[in-house]
Design a protein around this motif. Sequence first.
Motif, PDB file in Angstrom:
ATOM      1  N   VAL A 602       8.790  -2.903  76.553  1.00  0.00           N
ATOM      2  CA  VAL A 602       8.936  -3.494  77.949  1.00  0.00           C
ATOM      3  C   VAL A 602       7.916  -4.245  78.223  1.00  0.00           C
ATOM      4  O   VAL A 602       8.113  -5.293  78.779  1.00  0.00           O
ATOM      5  N   SER A 636      18.024  -7.294  84.226  1.00  0.00           N
ATOM      6  CA  SER A 636      18.722  -7.520  83.350  1.00  0.00           C
ATOM      7  C   SER A 636      18.359  -8.387  82.019  1.00  0.00           C
ATOM      8  O   SER A 636      18.555  -8.075  81.075  1.00  0.00           O
ATOM      9  N   ARG A 639      15.959  -6.330  80.296  1.00  0.00           N
ATOM     10  CA  ARG A 639      16.812  -5.375  79.157  1.00  0.00           C
ATOM     11  C   ARG A 639      17.523  -6.161  78.021  1.00  0.00           C
ATOM     12  O   ARG A 639      17.488  -5.815  76.879  1.00  0.00           O
ATOM     13  N   ARG A 643      16.810  -5.325  74.223  1.00  0.00           N
ATOM     14  CA  ARG A 643      17.825  -5.129  73.322  1.00  0.00           C
ATOM     15  C   ARG A 643      18.193  -6.352  72.147  1.00  0.00           C
ATOM     16  O   ARG A 643      18.762  -5.850  71.115  1.00  0.00           O
ATOM     17  N   ALA A 649      18.105  -0.412  74.861  1.00  0.00           N
ATOM     18  CA  ALA A 649      17.152  -0.869  75.879  1.00  0.00           C
ATOM     19  C   ALA A 649      17.217   0.325  77.260  1.00  0.00           C
ATOM     20  O   ALA A 649      18.344   1.248  77.131  1.00  0.00           O
ATOM     21  N   GLU A 651      17.425   2.386  80.623  1.00  0.00           N
ATOM     22  CA  GLU A 651      18.531   2.299  81.943  1.00  0.00           C
ATOM     23  C   GLU A 651      17.796   1.287  82.987  1.00  0.00           C
ATOM     24  O   GLU A 651      16.660   1.361  83.179  1.00  0.00           O
ATOM     25  N   ALA A 652      18.881   0.627  83.652  1.00  0.00           N
ATOM     26  CA  ALA A 652      17.942  -0.310  84.537  1.00  0.00           C
ATOM     27  C   ALA A 652      17.558   0.509  85.903  1.00  0.00           C
ATOM     28  O   ALA A 652      16.462   0.220  86.385  1.00  0.00           O
ATOM     29  N   LEU A 655      14.145   1.633  84.418  1.00  0.00           N
ATOM     30  CA  LEU A 655      13.097   0.462  84.241  1.00  0.00           C
ATOM     31  C   LEU A 655      12.681   0.006  85.527  1.00  0.00           C
ATOM     32  O   LEU A 655      11.626  -0.346  85.671  1.00  0.00           O
TER      33      LEU A 655
END
Length: 682
Positions: A602, A636, A639, A643, A649, A651-652, A655
């Motif tokens: 991240v 997005s 992620r 990815r 990645a 989870e939204a 994150l």
Amino acid sequence: MVPVGLAILGLVIFFLVLGRLLVFVPKMPFFKIGSGWRAGLLFGGLGLILLGSCGIVSGLGGASAGAGGASLVRALWGIVVFEGGFIALAGAVALAFYLSSRLRVALDVRGADGKTNEADSMHIVALLHELGAAPPRGIEMPVGTDVKALDDTALAVAFSNKLLAAAQKILTSMFGVTPWKVAVSPVGENLLAVAVTRNGWTVGAAGIDRKALGLSGEPAGAASPAGKGPTTKAATDARTELHKMAAAFILATLARKHHGFEGLCGATDWRSLGLHSIATTGQWADAGTAEALLGKAVDLDQGSMLADIALHFYRLRREEEQKALAGYAEWLGAKAAGIRLDIDAGVKSWAGYGALLYRVEMTFLSVVLNLPMLAEFDELRAKGRAVARRLLIELPPGHDAPVPGPLAHSMLLNAALAYHDLSAPGDAQFRESGLGYNSAMVPHFVEWYEEALGSVAPGTAYAAACSIFRESGLSQEEKIIERLGYAFTDPEIKDWARSDPELKGLLSSSIKFRELLGLKPRDDYWKLDPFVPYEKQLRAAGVERLGDLTADETGPHDIRVDLQLSPFVFARLVRLASLVRRAEAVVYSAENRSVYPFRVEVVAAMVRAGIESPKEIDEAWISDSAVPGHPRDFISKLRNSIRQRIMDAPEAAALKAWLRALKDTPADGSPAEPEPNPTGRL
């Protein structure tokens, strides 16, 4: 006998010299001469010269001895002299055909200063040898050409030493050992001029313009001192591309005048030949560049099967859409069938097109194996079984396949795997039971199949791993991973495995497979790209944890001076160290727990996106009301960046929660709760 012997010797020398001079007749030898005919011309020519010389001497001697005799006798001896001269002249002409048709090339490459550049000469010779003498390469796609006509004695390089160069010129002028002469000279930074002569007469000339051909890279002579080679990798690559085009021009010119170049597989345009060579032997950052070059090669020479098949390979080999993949398989099957028909009819030579045919059939098998097990593809699978069986019969040693031994063996093992996988376990023609193979099938198949399963060659090991997964799934995970370990010694195979449709199920369910691909998230902040070059020096200076690096760092050394960094670079490292310190201090919670295995990834994705401080994170990006897919959808994008690197990645929602906690963490990285050791979704 001494006067007779001397007379015969003199005549032999005369007709040998005459044969040498006849070489310079324009357009000599007028037509292509095969190797068998050339041997006949040499020995026949020498024999006729000797026989004719003996006839002339004999006729003159008889005419002299019968000078006072009848005029009829003198006339008969005159006829003998005439016939002897005619025979010797025929021998001289035959010798001239032999000398003028020799496949010998002298290459002289000049530098910008006009002097012979031996380094560039040897480079072009090596590339010409690769194009015209190396055995066929590439198990599915033709790499370079399949021409093998240029042996080790066919190519000669001009000497830069003046004395040696003069001696070489005299010898070649006298004995004609090198009918072909090639001169290559640079014209500015982007152009090579190539001129080719045969027996002193110009056969072809070309200006090779890097820009007109669409070749990338720096100018070939960029940053190069006089008489020296290029000094940067880009300049070296650019020069290599120009030299490959020069080698292609020479090879195409030779092919017009000699037999043995059937391995060009229909290619006649030197530009197409050179672009295909560059596209299939160069190192490209992406397949798109090679595809563009091959597209241009096909446009320039639509008869080149090498470029056409390579272009289809680049465009469709990694296709995932079923209909497109099935269409590619049908195209390959039709192409292979057409080549076989032409070979059987004598339109195409087995020696020239055989290796290309086997590559097309190997690609056909691979594509058919990539198709899903649906009834609509049963016909293609049946054709695949027939193709695999034919390869197993034709490729073993002793069957004179026009493929070098190692490549033929690799094809044989891959064909054995394909034959096994395309034959249903319940097929009575394939197996007698669930355990034993039908004794009436291809001889020695079992041995080849077992050898293929145990092979450590990267290509075969990868095919074996796919075969095992296709038949047994994850029940043989350890064996699959073992095979892939051997396969991934080839970087191209490892890259292909990330998107191979056959291994999608393995990618989604096997942690070991993802780790083998390097898809495991990093867990060490020292591995962030900005810190990798300075890790050793920072640790030596006493910085054990990145979070300890601050602007007022003191110690036995001034860190910035010790690292020889500018104030701006050091300030960035300190800023990123502060980001790491706050990331390490984020409190673990149920909301953000799935992010913990991805924390380093991240932070790396944030840095790649230009976010180097938590305060740069816009509140709108991490609010619960943020719209997914919106141009400002930072989550997005973050992620997707993660990815793209590791194909996974966080989870939204998790994150967003973690980034909110990162913004709320004090800049000094206040102590956080004891950190757990979660496994996450890996």
